[in-house]
Design a protein around this motif. Structure first.
Motif, PDB file in Angstrom:
ATOM      1  N   LEU A  67       0.821  -1.207   0.000  1.00 37.36           N
ATOM      2  CA  LEU A  67       0.000   0.000   0.000  1.00 37.36           C
ATOM      3  C   LEU A  67       0.856   1.259   0.000  1.00 37.36           C
ATOM      4  O   LEU A  67       0.537   2.235  -0.687  1.00 37.36           O
ATOM      5  N   LEU A  68       1.931   1.243   0.762  1.00 36.58           N
ATOM      6  CA  LEU A  68       2.847   2.387   0.770  1.00 36.58           C
ATOM      7  C   LEU A  68       3.452   2.585  -0.615  1.00 36.58           C
ATOM      8  O   LEU A  68       3.580   3.722  -1.089  1.00 36.58           O
ATOM      9  N   ALA A  69       3.812   1.479  -1.258  1.00 37.10           N
ATOM     10  CA  ALA A  69       4.377   1.562  -2.604  1.00 37.10           C
ATOM     11  C   ALA A  69       3.349   2.111  -3.595  1.00 37.10           C
ATOM     12  O   ALA A  69       3.684   2.931  -4.455  1.00 37.10           O
ATOM     13  N   ALA A  70       2.104   1.680  -3.454  1.00 33.62           N
ATOM     14  CA  ALA A  70       1.050   2.158  -4.355  1.00 33.62           C
ATOM     15  C   ALA A  70       0.825   3.657  -4.193  1.00 33.62           C
ATOM     16  O   ALA A  70       0.711   4.391  -5.187  1.00 33.62           O
ATOM     17  N   THR A 122       7.839   6.095   6.937  1.00 31.12           N
ATOM     18  CA  THR A 122       8.190   5.868   8.338  1.00 31.12           C
ATOM     19  C   THR A 122       6.948   5.517   9.154  1.00 31.12           C
ATOM     20  O   THR A 122       6.960   4.578   9.947  1.00 31.12           O
ATOM     21  N   SER A 123       5.867   6.272   8.949  1.00 24.93           N
ATOM     22  CA  SER A 123       4.644   5.966   9.691  1.00 24.93           C
ATOM     23  C   SER A 123       4.062   4.623   9.258  1.00 24.93           C
ATOM     24  O   SER A 123       3.521   3.882  10.075  1.00 24.93           O
ATOM     25  N   GLY A 124       4.183   4.301   7.973  1.00 22.24           N
ATOM     26  CA  GLY A 124       3.673   3.026   7.487  1.00 22.24           C
ATOM     27  C   GLY A 124       4.449   1.830   7.994  1.00 22.24           C
ATOM     28  O   GLY A 124       3.871   0.793   8.335  1.00 22.24           O
ATOM     29  N   GLU A 153       0.620   0.429   8.244  1.00 23.46           N
ATOM     30  CA  GLU A 153       0.641   0.677   6.805  1.00 23.46           C
ATOM     31  C   GLU A 153      -0.692   1.199   6.277  1.00 23.46           C
ATOM     32  O   GLU A 153      -0.729   2.139   5.481  1.00 23.46           O
ATOM     33  N   GLU A 154      -1.785   0.596   6.711  1.00 20.87           N
ATOM     34  CA  GLU A 154      -3.095   0.995   6.203  1.00 20.87           C
ATOM     35  C   GLU A 154      -3.429   2.424   6.597  1.00 20.87           C
ATOM     36  O   GLU A 154      -3.902   3.222   5.772  1.00 20.87           O
ATOM     37  N   SER A 177      -1.252   4.856   4.680  1.00 22.48           N
ATOM     38  CA  SER A 177      -1.643   4.924   3.268  1.00 22.48           C
ATOM     39  C   SER A 177      -2.897   5.771   3.076  1.00 22.48           C
ATOM     40  O   SER A 177      -2.982   6.543   2.116  1.00 22.48           O
ATOM     41  N   VAL A 178      -3.855   5.634   3.977  1.00 23.60           N
ATOM     42  CA  VAL A 178      -5.065   6.467   3.891  1.00 23.60           C
ATOM     43  C   VAL A 178      -4.695   7.937   4.048  1.00 23.60           C
ATOM     44  O   VAL A 178      -5.135   8.791   3.266  1.00 23.60           O
ATOM     45  N   PHE A 179      -3.863   8.242   5.029  1.00 23.42           N
ATOM     46  CA  PHE A 179      -3.428   9.636   5.202  1.00 23.42           C
ATOM     47  C   PHE A 179      -2.611  10.106   4.002  1.00 23.42           C
ATOM     48  O   PHE A 179      -2.678  11.269   3.608  1.00 23.42           O
TER      49      PHE A 179
END
Length: 148
Positions: A7-10, A69-71, A76-77, A80-82
């Motif tokens: 998700l971070l990569a996306a 860093t936060s992910g 991660e979820e 990613s939303v933020f």
């Protein structure tokens, strides 16, 4: 490992596409207002588009650092939303700035707020990992025991 941060990569890939879109908008404005590189002055309309893109570039490294860093250290979820909300704020910023200098304010407020949230999540995540790793004290487990 790679699947753990998909998700971070996306979101990162989407953010790169957004940066490319902003750069393309500057190129289009250069042609429309006949501003040849390397000039960055001319029509006020061109200058607003150029500044919107430059400001986005200036915040981009900070965004990527706090997103990842936060992910990785918090969630991660959630990160990613933020991250997606941040990209929305950048879009609002860019389109607002194209119209007027005051038009950038709502998107700027969204972006700064999200960066602050991601920074706080990063700080909390890293701090709890350090405490757990080096002091063998799991803060999350202790807090979860308070709320059965």
């Amino acid at each position: 490992m790679a699947k753990d941060c998909v998700l971070l990569a996306a979101v990162s890939l989407l953010s790169a596409a957004q940066q490319a879109y902003f750069a393309k908008q500057v190129g289009n404005a250069r042609m429309k207002y006949k501003i040849a590189p390397p000039s960055v002055t001319g029509s006020a309309d061109f200058e607003r588009i150029f500044r919107a893109q430059q400001n986005s570039i200036e915040f981009y490294p900070l965004f990527l650092v706090v997103l990842w860093t936060s992910g990785l250290f918090f969630n991660e979820e959630v990160a990613s939303v933020f991250g997606l909300i941040y990209l929305f704020g950048r879009h609002v910023y860019f389109t607002g700035y194209k119209e007027s200098t005051m038009g950038r304010i709502p998107g700027f407020k969204i972006g700064i707020s999200i960066l602050l949230v991601l920074f706080i999540l990063s700080f909390f995540g890293i701090t709890t990992c350090i405490i757990d790793k080096y002091f063998d004290f799991n803060v999350i487990k202790k807090i979860s025991k308070l709320f059965p």
